[in-house]
Motif scaffolding. Structure first.
Motif, PDB file in Angstrom:
ATOM      1  N   LEU A  24      19.126  -4.541   0.834  1.00 44.11           N
ATOM      2  CA  LEU A  24      18.193  -5.148   0.747  1.00 44.11           C
ATOM      3  C   LEU A  24      17.386  -5.656   2.026  1.00 44.11           C
ATOM      4  O   LEU A  24      16.424  -5.503   2.355  1.00 44.11           O
ATOM      5  CB  LEU A  24      18.425  -6.605  -0.182  1.00 44.11           C
ATOM      6  N   VAL A  25      18.260  -6.174   2.846  1.00 45.39           N
ATOM      7  CA  VAL A  25      17.923  -6.382   4.272  1.00 45.39           C
ATOM      8  C   VAL A  25      17.322  -5.281   4.948  1.00 45.39           C
ATOM      9  O   VAL A  25      16.324  -5.298   5.657  1.00 45.39           O
ATOM     10  CB  VAL A  25      19.140  -6.920   5.044  1.00 45.39           C
ATOM     11  N   ILE A  26      18.069  -3.999   4.969  1.00 37.65           N
ATOM     12  CA  ILE A  26      17.664  -2.833   5.922  1.00 37.65           C
ATOM     13  C   ILE A  26      16.343  -2.562   5.203  1.00 37.65           C
ATOM     14  O   ILE A  26      15.505  -2.135   5.989  1.00 37.65           O
ATOM     15  CB  ILE A  26      18.871  -2.017   5.572  1.00 37.65           C
ATOM     16  N   MET A  27      16.389  -2.150   3.761  1.00 38.76           N
ATOM     17  CA  MET A  27      15.155  -1.610   3.074  1.00 38.76           C
ATOM     18  C   MET A  27      14.011  -2.444   3.474  1.00 38.76           C
ATOM     19  O   MET A  27      12.629  -2.019   3.445  1.00 38.76           O
ATOM     20  CB  MET A  27      15.601  -1.149   1.664  1.00 38.76           C
ATOM     21  N   GLY A  28      14.258  -3.835   3.273  1.00 38.01           N
ATOM     22  CA  GLY A  28      13.125  -4.652   3.587  1.00 38.01           C
ATOM     23  C   GLY A  28      12.416  -4.585   4.734  1.00 38.01           C
ATOM     24  O   GLY A  28      11.241  -4.623   4.850  1.00 38.01           O
ATOM     25  N   SER A  29      13.199  -4.332   5.854  1.00 40.53           N
ATOM     26  CA  SER A  29      12.731  -4.377   7.363  1.00 40.53           C
ATOM     27  C   SER A  29      12.161  -2.993   7.289  1.00 40.53           C
ATOM     28  O   SER A  29      10.843  -3.183   8.068  1.00 40.53           O
ATOM     29  CB  SER A  29      13.954  -4.329   8.150  1.00 40.53           C
ATOM     30  N   ARG A  30      12.487  -1.913   6.822  1.00 41.62           N
ATOM     31  CA  ARG A  30      12.022  -0.743   7.002  1.00 41.62           C
ATOM     32  C   ARG A  30      10.619  -0.528   6.063  1.00 41.62           C
ATOM     33  O   ARG A  30       9.509  -0.137   6.646  1.00 41.62           O
ATOM     34  CB  ARG A  30      12.911   0.406   6.487  1.00 41.62           C
ATOM     35  N   PHE A  31      10.667  -1.137   5.129  1.00 35.91           N
ATOM     36  CA  PHE A  31       9.199  -1.564   4.069  1.00 35.91           C
ATOM     37  C   PHE A  31       8.403  -2.112   4.942  1.00 35.91           C
ATOM     38  O   PHE A  31       7.065  -1.788   4.513  1.00 35.91           O
ATOM     39  CB  PHE A  31       9.742  -2.126   2.839  1.00 35.91           C
ATOM     40  N   ILE A  32       8.779  -3.215   5.441  1.00 32.51           N
ATOM     41  CA  ILE A  32       7.742  -3.947   6.295  1.00 32.51           C
ATOM     42  C   ILE A  32       7.188  -3.194   7.401  1.00 32.51           C
ATOM     43  O   ILE A  32       5.796  -3.132   7.663  1.00 32.51           O
ATOM     44  CB  ILE A  32       8.480  -5.308   6.987  1.00 32.51           C
ATOM     45  N   ARG A  33       7.764  -2.339   8.061  1.00 32.10           N
ATOM     46  CA  ARG A  33       7.619  -1.690   9.023  1.00 32.10           C
ATOM     47  C   ARG A  33       6.296  -0.428   8.360  1.00 32.10           C
ATOM     48  O   ARG A  33       5.288  -0.221   9.228  1.00 32.10           O
ATOM     49  CB  ARG A  33       8.629  -0.739   9.660  1.00 32.10           C
ATOM     50  N   TYR A  34       6.803   0.302   7.574  1.00 28.55           N
ATOM     51  CA  TYR A  34       5.883   1.276   6.989  1.00 28.55           C
ATOM     52  C   TYR A  34       4.680   0.419   6.427  1.00 28.55           C
ATOM     53  O   TYR A  34       3.515   1.076   6.536  1.00 28.55           O
ATOM     54  CB  TYR A  34       6.577   1.931   5.981  1.00 28.55           C
ATOM     55  N   PHE A  35       4.806  -0.777   5.850  1.00 24.40           N
ATOM     56  CA  PHE A  35       3.697  -1.147   5.294  1.00 24.40           C
ATOM     57  C   PHE A  35       2.595  -1.727   6.387  1.00 24.40           C
ATOM     58  O   PHE A  35       1.389  -1.488   6.301  1.00 24.40           O
ATOM     59  CB  PHE A  35       3.945  -2.645   4.513  1.00 24.40           C
ATOM     60  N   SER A  36       3.248  -1.925   7.657  1.00 25.13           N
ATOM     61  CA  SER A  36       2.467  -2.420   8.505  1.00 25.13           C
ATOM     62  C   SER A  36       1.599  -0.996   8.998  1.00 25.13           C
ATOM     63  O   SER A  36       0.393  -0.806   9.352  1.00 25.13           O
ATOM     64  CB  SER A  36       3.245  -2.996   9.682  1.00 25.13           C
ATOM     65  N   ASP A  37       2.293   0.146   9.166  1.00 22.94           N
ATOM     66  CA  ASP A  37       1.726   1.549   9.430  1.00 22.94           C
ATOM     67  C   ASP A  37       0.502   1.838   8.530  1.00 22.94           C
ATOM     68  O   ASP A  37      -0.376   2.313   8.801  1.00 22.94           O
ATOM     69  CB  ASP A  37       2.851   2.543   9.568  1.00 22.94           C
ATOM     70  N   ALA A  38       0.995   1.518   7.205  1.00 24.47           N
ATOM     71  CA  ALA A  38      -0.044   1.579   6.097  1.00 24.47           C
ATOM     72  C   ALA A  38      -1.283   1.264   6.536  1.00 24.47           C
ATOM     73  O   ALA A  38      -2.347   1.386   6.055  1.00 24.47           O
ATOM     74  CB  ALA A  38       0.549   1.925   4.768  1.00 24.47           C
ATOM     75  N   ALA A  39      -1.112  -0.270   6.684  1.00 28.16           N
ATOM     76  CA  ALA A  39      -2.439  -1.165   6.887  1.00 28.16           C
ATOM     77  C   ALA A  39      -2.965  -0.690   8.299  1.00 28.16           C
ATOM     78  O   ALA A  39      -4.465  -0.822   8.129  1.00 28.16           O
ATOM     79  CB  ALA A  39      -1.802  -2.786   7.052  1.00 28.16           C
ATOM     80  N   GLU A  40      -2.622  -0.178   8.892  1.00 25.61           N
ATOM     81  CA  GLU A  40      -3.271   0.336  10.173  1.00 25.61           C
ATOM     82  C   GLU A  40      -4.025   1.636   9.784  1.00 25.61           C
ATOM     83  O   GLU A  40      -4.597   2.261  10.629  1.00 25.61           O
ATOM     84  CB  GLU A  40      -2.378   0.615  11.255  1.00 25.61           C
ATOM     85  N   GLY A  49       6.612   4.281  -1.647  1.00 28.44           N
ATOM     86  CA  GLY A  49       7.815   4.368  -2.519  1.00 28.44           C
ATOM     87  C   GLY A  49       8.659   5.645  -2.236  1.00 28.44           C
ATOM     88  O   GLY A  49       9.800   5.637  -2.250  1.00 28.44           O
ATOM     89  N   SER A  50       7.684   6.661  -2.191  1.00 28.71           N
ATOM     90  CA  SER A  50       8.632   7.987  -1.869  1.00 28.71           C
ATOM     91  C   SER A  50       9.284   7.858  -0.487  1.00 28.71           C
ATOM     92  O   SER A  50      10.571   8.417  -0.352  1.00 28.71           O
ATOM     93  CB  SER A  50       7.682   9.258  -1.783  1.00 28.71           C
ATOM     94  N   LEU A  51       8.803   7.385   0.523  1.00 31.33           N
ATOM     95  CA  LEU A  51       9.251   7.313   1.728  1.00 31.33           C
ATOM     96  C   LEU A  51      10.755   6.488   1.796  1.00 31.33           C
ATOM     97  O   LEU A  51      11.666   6.803   2.350  1.00 31.33           O
ATOM     98  CB  LEU A  51       8.316   6.600   2.741  1.00 31.33           C
ATOM     99  N   MET A  52      10.786   5.455   1.056  1.00 32.09           N
ATOM    100  CA  MET A  52      11.920   4.511   0.850  1.00 32.09           C
ATOM    101  C   MET A  52      13.068   5.284   0.043  1.00 32.09           C
ATOM    102  O   MET A  52      14.059   5.052   0.336  1.00 32.09           O
ATOM    103  CB  MET A  52      11.452   2.967   0.242  1.00 32.09           C
ATOM    104  N   VAL A  53      12.620   5.899  -1.052  1.00 29.38           N
ATOM    105  CA  VAL A  53      13.537   7.076  -1.771  1.00 29.38           C
ATOM    106  C   VAL A  53      14.025   7.761  -0.624  1.00 29.38           C
ATOM    107  O   VAL A  53      15.136   8.003  -0.763  1.00 29.38           O
ATOM    108  CB  VAL A  53      13.061   7.430  -2.954  1.00 29.38           C
ATOM    109  N   TYR A  54      13.296   8.407  -0.080  1.00 31.01           N
ATOM    110  CA  TYR A  54      13.955   9.695   1.109  1.00 31.01           C
ATOM    111  C   TYR A  54      15.000   8.963   1.929  1.00 31.01           C
ATOM    112  O   TYR A  54      15.831   9.454   2.312  1.00 31.01           O
ATOM    113  CB  TYR A  54      12.719  10.318   1.668  1.00 31.01           C
ATOM    114  N   HIS A  55      14.517   7.697   2.411  1.00 31.91           N
ATOM    115  CA  HIS A  55      15.512   6.891   3.399  1.00 31.91           C
ATOM    116  C   HIS A  55      16.662   6.316   2.816  1.00 31.91           C
ATOM    117  O   HIS A  55      17.597   6.204   3.630  1.00 31.91           O
ATOM    118  CB  HIS A  55      14.661   5.831   4.024  1.00 31.91           C
ATOM    119  N   LEU A  56      16.912   6.139   1.458  1.00 27.29           N
ATOM    120  CA  LEU A  56      18.100   5.384   0.757  1.00 27.29           C
ATOM    121  C   LEU A  56      19.140   6.377   1.100  1.00 27.29           C
ATOM    122  O   LEU A  56      20.222   5.362   1.329  1.00 27.29           O
ATOM    123  CB  LEU A  56      17.724   5.612  -0.784  1.00 27.29           C
ATOM    124  N   PRO A  57      19.366   7.719   0.987  1.00 26.78           N
ATOM    125  CA  PRO A  57      20.672   8.251   1.271  1.00 26.78           C
ATOM    126  C   PRO A  57      21.232   7.868   2.590  1.00 26.78           C
ATOM    127  O   PRO A  57      22.252   7.676   3.033  1.00 26.78           O
ATOM    128  CB  PRO A  57      20.621   9.743   1.261  1.00 26.78           C
TER     129      PRO A  57
END
Length: 359
Positions: A24-40, A49-57
């Protein structure tokens, strides 16, 4: 069999709780980073959602060994606190048998880690890189935000004042295109239009930005001359929707390809992937004697030294991978001495624990 099920359940439940928190901590940190990039405007929010699934393994291959290590420490530490292991010893449970019980769930965890590190993580990393590369290499109306200068692939920067009510047409569009020296023409092009929209031609898969009623300027840095072109309709090709750029990297290569490659970087990457399942067994061997605590000390008495030991193990592995990849360390020797050192350390801890006796 009853003791095996009981001990396995305690370890796996504790491991699941620890893994869930870490994930939860690691995926939350990565999600915030990607969400910031998407906002830019770097890529659409719809692919998060797809990016987070690809990072899960990739997350799981690193989280599970640590979670299993902490699961043994916490579960067995609680059993020592409750004197349950003392009762098991009185009933004939030897340290060797306890180690066998510990290694059985370790085998299941090692299989999951091996599947992630050897197959799923490279495939997920390739999909992630390809998805981001595809989004960065094209200009898409869906990622544009009004009132902002936003960069896109191909050296383009775009600005729009606003969208139409239905969101399909842009108003007051400004696009800057930078051409590096050596391209066909060294001009920088600035295009201004009163409106524009994006269209895709299904027969070819090509994507275009259609601009209406504007001007296009071609300038060369350092020169006073400029080209000016006025137009009623101007079409700018953005790229192919179905294009997928091939990514050549050791990180994205399959494990079989790394095995056949004699390059030092390939061998380092292969040994890292193959060493993660082995790491689970080494950590399990070290965790059993470290979990032995005095009831007066508390179950967390040896948790901090154990975490330091894990950090040292992982740091030495990463240093060995870098050394093998750079050629400073022979690839035939590889990272296996690091696993061997900590395996011997775990066996010495078990021998010391047996010598003291499980009281």
């Amino acid at each position: 069999m009853i003791l095996f099920r009981y001990l396995t359940r305690e370890v796996l439940l504790t491991m699941s709780a620890v893994a869930g928190i870490l994930l939860l901590v690691i995926m939350g940190s990565r999600f915030i980073r990607y969400f910031s990039d998407a906002a830019e405007g770097d890529f659409p929010v719809t692919i998060l959602g797809s990016l987070m699934v690809y990072h899960l393994p990739g997350f799981m291959e690193l989280i599970l060994p640590l979670a299993f290590f902490l699961g043994i420490l916490l579960a067995y530490g609680q059993l020592y606190m409750n004197s349950e292991i003392t009762v098991m010893v009185a009933c004939g449970m030897s340290p060797g048998r306890l180690l066998k019980v510990t290694l059985l769930p370790a085998s299941a965890v090692a299989v999951v880690v091996g599947v992630c590190s050897l197959w799923l993580t490279p495939a997920g990393a390739l999909q992630t890189a390809a998805t981001i590369e595809e989004q960065e290499s094209r200009l898409d109306v869906s990622v544009l935000a009004p009132g902002r200068f936003q960069e896109f692939g191909g050296g383009r920067t775009a600005y729009i004042k606003d969208f139409s009510r239905d969101g399909t047409e842009m108003q007051e569009v400004l696009i800057h295109e930078h051409h590096q020296p050596g391209d066909d023409g060294t001009h920088d092009y600035v295009t201004r239009a009163s409106s524009g929209y994006q269209e895709t031609r299904m027969e070819t898969g090509s994507r275009f930005l259609v601009l209406n009623d504007g001007e296009r300027y071609g300038v060369t840095p350092g020169q006073r001359n400029a080209e000016r072109l006025t137009f009623e309709r101007y079409t700018l090709r953005l790229g192919l929707s179905r294009d997928r750029q091939e990514l050549d990297s050791m990180e994205y290569a399959t494990t079989a390809a790394l095995w056949r490659n004699d390059d030092d970087r390939a061998q380092a990457q292969w040994q890292w992937r193959a060493g993660l399942p082995l790491m689970v067994f080494v950590l399990a061997i070290m965790a059993q004697p470290l979990s032995r605590v005095n009831p007066r000390q508390g179950r967390f008495a040896k948790l901090l030294p154990a975490v330091f030991l894990y950090v040292a193990y992982l740091s030495l592995l990463l240093a060995a991978v870098d050394a093998v990849g750079s050629g400073a360390w022979a690839s035939t020797l590889g990272i296996w001495p690091v696993h061997g050192v900590f395996l011997v350390l775990g066996l010495l801890l078990i021998w010391r624990s047996q010598r003291k006796g499980m009281r």
